[in-house]
Design an enzyme around this catalytic site. Structure first.
Site, mmCIF file in Angstrom:
data_model
loop_
_atom_site.group_PDB
_atom_site.id
_atom_site.type_symbol
_atom_site.label_atom_id
_atom_site.label_comp_id
_atom_site.label_asym_id
_atom_site.label_seq_id
_atom_site.Cartn_x
_atom_site.Cartn_y
_atom_site.Cartn_z
ATOM 1 N N CYS A 164 0.824 -1.189 0.000
ATOM 2 C CA CYS A 164 0.000 0.000 0.000
ATOM 3 C C CYS A 164 0.864 1.247 0.000
ATOM 4 O O CYS A 164 2.081 1.184 -0.081
ATOM 5 C CB CYS A 164 -0.903 0.004 1.240
ATOM 6 S SG CYS A 164 -1.815 -1.552 1.481
ATOM 7 N N GLY A 216 15.134 -12.163 -5.749
ATOM 8 C CA GLY A 216 16.286 -12.636 -4.986
ATOM 9 C C GLY A 216 17.176 -11.571 -4.390
ATOM 10 O O GLY A 216 18.304 -11.883 -3.978
#
Length: 605
Positions: A2, A365
């Site tokens: 958000c 990653g």
């Protein structure tokens, strides 16, 4: 995932229209819902705002969230991964929950444990928590800085938001910091508390700010990697501990009420994540990889496809052309928000765009190299280390060279900026100097990157490029427990004379082919050097020297000479100037402008 924003105003009410304006600049971070709350007092008022991308508790979870007595209110960006365990503990203590959102756990935890609650939260988060009784606001950022949070004191107000662009219209002036600008040119990004906009600061990773109605700000550091203690441990014992740790980390990270996927490169970290994610989902994992058309540089599509096939992933390869990459630059600059140059933002934005058609959550990653010492710069030879330590004191010979050609630095930039350019290593020197003397050289190098390059480049790229397309990014290797584990390992388990990240590669051989794990590290490269030239450079030579930012901070004649020379050899200098010019247009000259997904970058100069 958000966006949050808000204000604390002394002696007057928070203007609801300005609060709405701030949150409107964050709708890409949360396009599904918006919420506001303003608390008025005689001494001042507090306003909080939220834009929502629903990942947990899709039907509920509207924010701000209040406790039953409405003493506390919270707006939160991110995920509290261990919310089920904390919720069970809090309910056993009698706390009553109003919804199933993980964000409410942060509120209820603070209500029960005070600021000690912050260190009990696992996850990536930035939240604002208001206490009616104490008339104070807490701004809290996760330990490693995965989620962004900015704050500014402006006259009778404190402003805060997830991104700079929400603050800019509220600022009385938009003056640039010479130190941050110099760090951008020489380090790719600025680091530390101060940002590129004078007066706007970062809430630092692992930090909580307490703000009262008189605008007094108290800073509390609730976590630091400096507390990690190096330890002597065998490969076998470390492997047993890692098995247990990564199992718990992944069980927490896969908690989601929507499907998730993975950005799959041809490297080690994303391959390891695919192996781990495959253990938690019966359906094929959606994976996305990127390469380039018509270039000499080898991309990673073949290696990624091989790993995807091994684990039965539902794989989407993407091959970008020169035009597709260049036309994404204005959107990349707008999305990055903070001034930073990382070529990898370009393919990451394209990957986010593709993934957004299918998913709302993507794993990647980032952090594996910092946690387990994967970069070549972590293991220089003895002679190189000694020379750089003597020639460039302050950081043990680490991070000593600027990004740009020294000969051009003196010519390109105005005298006013030269002292800051000469001091561009200040964040790295500061980080190095605060490390414990009993740490090894390797651990000090890891730490320096963990508090500079990781939060201010790699995690900016990961958060902003994905959120530009309303996609949440999850980075298990940046979990604080993984960072603590990797940083504490003995050097001999992490690096050898020929390779880095030795521990994780040896552990991963149970899942991934040996030749894939032990191939030389290539990084996430973009063939900008091959692509700069022709009509594009001619157009750039016409427009760039006339740009407002270039005329203010650079020597236009030197810029013309740069563009008339060997453009391939000086692609970093050219790209850095061009990206700065576009950023200045978007954030300083016309801060309400939003470029579309693809634009001609020359039109934004």
């Amino acid at each position: 995932m958000c966006g949050i924003a808000g204000q604390v105003r002394r002696g007057g009410p928070v203007d609801e229209a300005s609060l709405a304006s701030m949150s409107a600049r964050l709708t890409h971070r949360g396009p599904e819902d918006t919420g506001y709350y303003i608390s008025h007092h005689a001494s001042g008022s507090f306003g909080i705002a939220h834009t929502r991308l629903a990942i947990i508790d899709l039907a509920g979870g509207h924010q701000p969230i209040f406790d039953r007595d409405r003493r506390y209110a919270i707006v939160c960006n991110g995920e509290i991964y261990n919310f089920p365990e904390l919720r069970a503990e809090l309910e056993a203590q009698g706390r009553v929950f109003s919804c199933d959102s993980d964000s409410e756990v942060a509120l209820q935890a603070y209500a029960a444990w005070g600021r000690d609650a912050f260190k009990r939260l696992h996850g990536m988060f930035a939240f604002a928590l208001y206490d009616h009784q104490q008339r104070e606001l807490w701004l809290v950022r996760d330990r490693l800085g995965i989620k962004p949070l900015y704050v500014a004191v402006v006259g009778d107000r404190v402003l805060y938001a997830s991104e700079l662009k929400a603050l800019l219209p509220q600022m009385p002036s938009l003056d640039l910091s010479e130190a941050a600008l110099a760090q951008y040119f020489q380090n790719q990004h600025s680091s530390g508390r101060d940002t590129i906009i004078r007066g706007i600061q970062r809430v630092m990773p692992g930090e909580a700010l307490r703000i009262d109605a008189d605008l007094r700000i108290e800073r509390h550091r609730y976590w630091s990697a400096l507390d990690v203690q190096p330890r002597a441990i065998s490969q076998a014992d470390a492997t047993a501990q890692w098995d247990e740790l990564i199992g718990q980390v992944m069980r927490e990270h896969v908690r989601s009420d929507v499907p998730y996927g993975l950005f799959l490169s041809g490297g080690v970290d994303s391959a390891v994540l695919l192996a781990l994610l495959s253990q938690h989902q019966s359906e094929p994992i959606r994976t996305y990889s990127i390469g380039y058309a018509d270039v000499q540089m080898k991309d990673e599509l073949d290696d990624a496809a091989r790993i995807a096939q091994r684990f039965g992933a539902r794989h989407t390869p993407i091959r970008l052309t020169r035009q597709a990459v260049f036309r994404r630059l204005p959107r990349v600059v707008w999305s990055a928000d903070d001034l930073m140059r990382d070529y990898a933002c370009l393919p990451t934005l394209a990957l986010a765009e593709a993934a957004s058609r299918d998913l709302k959550v993507i794993f990647s990653g980032e952090g594996g190299d910092e946690a387990f010492a994967g970069y070549g710069r972590y293991r220089p030879g003895w002679a190189e280390r000694q020379y750089k330590r003597l020639r460039f004191p302050g950081s043990g010979g680490f991070r000593v060279r600027g990004e740009l050609d020294d000969a051009w630095v003196g010519k390109l930039f105005v005298p006013e900026l030269q002292p800051a350019l000469a001091a561009h290593r200040a964040p790295q020197i500061a980080a190095w100097s605060e490390t414990p003397r009993h740490w090894s050289d390797l651990q000090r190098r890891q730490y320096t990157d963990i508090v500079t390059n990781l939060p201010d480049d790699l995690l900016v790229k990961g958060d902003r490029m994905l959120m530009s397309w309303s996609v949440e990014g999850r980075v298990p290797f940046v979990d604080h427990r993984v960072i603590e584990f990797g940083l504490s390992l003995p050097d001999g388990l992490k690096v050898s004379r020929k390779a880095g990240k030795v521990f994780i590669k040896q552990w991963a051989e149970r899942y991934i082919p040996h030749d894939h794990l032990w191939q030389p590290k290539r990084g996430f490269h973009v063939p900008v050097r091959e692509w700069l030239g022709g009509d594009f450079i001619r157009g750039l030579a016409d427009r760039l020297p006339r740009n407002e930012a270039i005329r203010r901070w650079c020597q236009p004649q030197a810029v013309r000479a740069l563009l008339a020379g060997d453009t391939a050899a000086h692609s970093r200098e050219i790209w850095s100037l061009m990206q700065f010019a576009i950023w200045h247009r978007l954030f300083i000259e016309q801060p309400q402008q939003t470029p579309s997904a693809e634009e001609d970058p020359l039109q934004w100069l």
